[in-house]
Motif scaffolding. Structure first.
Motif, PDB file in Angstrom:
ATOM      1  N   LEU A  51       0.911  -1.118   0.108  1.00  0.00           N
ATOM      2  CA  LEU A  51      -0.151  -0.038  -0.099  1.00  0.00           C
ATOM      3  C   LEU A  51       0.879   1.337  -0.060  1.00  0.00           C
ATOM      4  O   LEU A  51       0.231   2.247  -0.178  1.00  0.00           O
ATOM      5  CB  LEU A  51      -0.797   0.104   1.299  1.00  0.00           C
ATOM      6  CG  LEU A  51      -1.926  -1.177   1.382  1.00  0.00           C
ATOM      7  CD1 LEU A  51      -2.705  -1.034   2.769  1.00  0.00           C
ATOM      8  CD2 LEU A  51      -2.793  -1.415   0.284  1.00  0.00           C
ATOM      9  N   CYS A 106      -7.173   3.627  -9.630  1.00  0.00           N
ATOM     10  CA  CYS A 106      -6.175   2.569  -8.580  1.00  0.00           C
ATOM     11  C   CYS A 106      -6.608   1.223  -8.801  1.00  0.00           C
ATOM     12  O   CYS A 106      -7.704   1.013  -8.811  1.00  0.00           O
ATOM     13  CB  CYS A 106      -6.214   3.121  -7.244  1.00  0.00           C
ATOM     14  SG  CYS A 106      -5.600   4.904  -7.007  1.00  0.00           S
ATOM     15  N   LEU A 108      -5.884  -2.389  -7.010  1.00  0.00           N
ATOM     16  CA  LEU A 108      -5.232  -3.188  -6.129  1.00  0.00           C
ATOM     17  C   LEU A 108      -5.678  -4.661  -6.218  1.00  0.00           C
ATOM     18  O   LEU A 108      -6.785  -5.148  -5.977  1.00  0.00           O
ATOM     19  CB  LEU A 108      -5.915  -2.606  -4.654  1.00  0.00           C
ATOM     20  CG  LEU A 108      -5.411  -3.441  -3.464  1.00  0.00           C
ATOM     21  CD1 LEU A 108      -3.739  -3.149  -3.279  1.00  0.00           C
ATOM     22  CD2 LEU A 108      -5.993  -2.946  -1.996  1.00  0.00           C
ATOM     23  N   PRO A 118      -2.531  -8.300  -0.484  1.00  0.00           N
ATOM     24  CA  PRO A 118      -2.474  -7.541  -1.552  1.00  0.00           C
ATOM     25  C   PRO A 118      -1.125  -7.809  -2.391  1.00  0.00           C
ATOM     26  O   PRO A 118      -0.115  -7.779  -1.569  1.00  0.00           O
ATOM     27  CB  PRO A 118      -2.535  -5.975  -1.262  1.00  0.00           C
ATOM     28  CG  PRO A 118      -2.155  -6.034   0.179  1.00  0.00           C
ATOM     29  CD  PRO A 118      -2.571  -7.463   0.940  1.00  0.00           C
ATOM     30  N   PHE A 121      -0.433  -3.175  -6.680  1.00  0.00           N
ATOM     31  CA  PHE A 121      -1.094  -2.048  -6.344  1.00  0.00           C
ATOM     32  C   PHE A 121      -0.442  -1.032  -7.604  1.00  0.00           C
ATOM     33  O   PHE A 121       0.370  -0.441  -7.829  1.00  0.00           O
ATOM     34  CB  PHE A 121      -0.811  -1.394  -5.054  1.00  0.00           C
ATOM     35  CG  PHE A 121      -2.012  -0.378  -4.632  1.00  0.00           C
ATOM     36  CD1 PHE A 121      -2.984  -0.250  -5.416  1.00  0.00           C
ATOM     37  CD2 PHE A 121      -1.742   0.551  -3.617  1.00  0.00           C
ATOM     38  CE1 PHE A 121      -4.176   0.564  -4.969  1.00  0.00           C
ATOM     39  CE2 PHE A 121      -2.703   1.464  -3.101  1.00  0.00           C
ATOM     40  CZ  PHE A 121      -3.882   1.608  -3.667  1.00  0.00           C
TER      41      PHE A 121
END
Length: 265
Positions: A51, A106, A108, A118, A121
């Motif tokens: 992130l 964006c 993800l 995740p 990204f």
């Protein structure tokens, strides 16, 4: 700007923060509240490094702040989920900026089989009128993370952060990290998240200002203090010599002036 390797060490036990860099003669310890801006420490929460794009790192965001940015109430114009497969899902947000005629998307990517870890990204941008044209989206940055299950917990083991400066420049910056986990969800020593776990040279001093007063846990080496005394001594000697030279000059000028007056008389 010197070529070489810069070593940085940072610890946070919840109440105190310690920082050391290889060009500094001491480890600095202070209250955690003294460093609200994480840019000072270049701190990244590696529980979820995917992130943290370069801009978030530069702004010193915490993991809680990163999660707040993903809140659906954060003025998102489009939220959707696309499944690449049964295990790989893409969560997509699109922001629109009418003032600058720009849209930001964006994406993800999470792995459902890895407890929704995740894995990628991606941030892209385009003009508002080109939103529906997939070929018009220009990548700005991309994070990818490889995860591994350790002690029944998925942890990151490889991280790459790519920063794209333009559509024709390619990747201008790549930040890569390989992580080795000594233990996960196991008891650890009390000093693990303190300066005591730093691997520093023996001549590095330790200064603690967390109490509001300066406390030297380990003073500067004696040879460093000794080298400082000759400097002050040399300075005093030089100053004395300059004063004597000035007095001598004044004396010579006075003698010359008196002689001149006597000769005129």
């Amino acid at each position: 700007m010197n070529q070489g390797t810069l070593t940085k060490m940072f610890s946070n036990d919840g109440s105190k923060i310690a920082i050391w860099q290889s060009f500094q003669p001491l480890i600095a310890i202070a209250k955690a509240s003294s460093f609200p801006d994480r840019r000072v420490t270049e701190y990244i929460d590696y529980r979820c490094p995917t992130l943290f794009d370069i801009f978030s790192v530069n702004r010193g965001y915490s993991l809680d702040q990163m999660l707040d940015k993903l809140d659906p109430d954060n003025a998102l114009s489009v939220v959707s989920v696309e499944k690449e497969s049964e295990t790989i899902w893409n969560l997509i947000w699109t922001y629109t900026d009418l003032e600058h005629d720009e849209a930001t998307r964006c994406i993800l990517t999470v792995d459902v089989q890895q407890d929704f870890s995740p894995t990628k990204f991606l941030c892209e941008s385009t003009r508002l009128q080109n939103v529906k044209d997939d070929s018009s989206w220009i990548p700005e940055w991309e994070n990818t993370t490889t995860w591994k299950e350790v002690s029944e917990v998925w942890v990151p083991v490889h991280v790459e952060r790519k920063l794209f400066m333009g559509p024709y420049s390619g990747t201008d910056e790549v930040f890569t990290v390989d992580l080795e986990w000594k233990s996960v969800n196991e008891p650890i020593a009390d000093d693990v998240f303190t300066y005591a776990d730093f691997d520093v040279p023996d001549n590095i001093a330790i200064q603690d200002t967390s109490s509001g007063e300066t406390v030297w846990i380990k003073p500067l080496p004696a040879n460093k203090r000794q080298t400082e005394r000759p400097l002050s001594s040399n300075y005093s000697t030089t100053k004395t010599i300059l004063i004597l030279v000035n007095l001598l000059c004044l004396l010579l000028i006075g003698v010359w002036y008196l002689r001149k007056r006597v000769s005129h008389a």
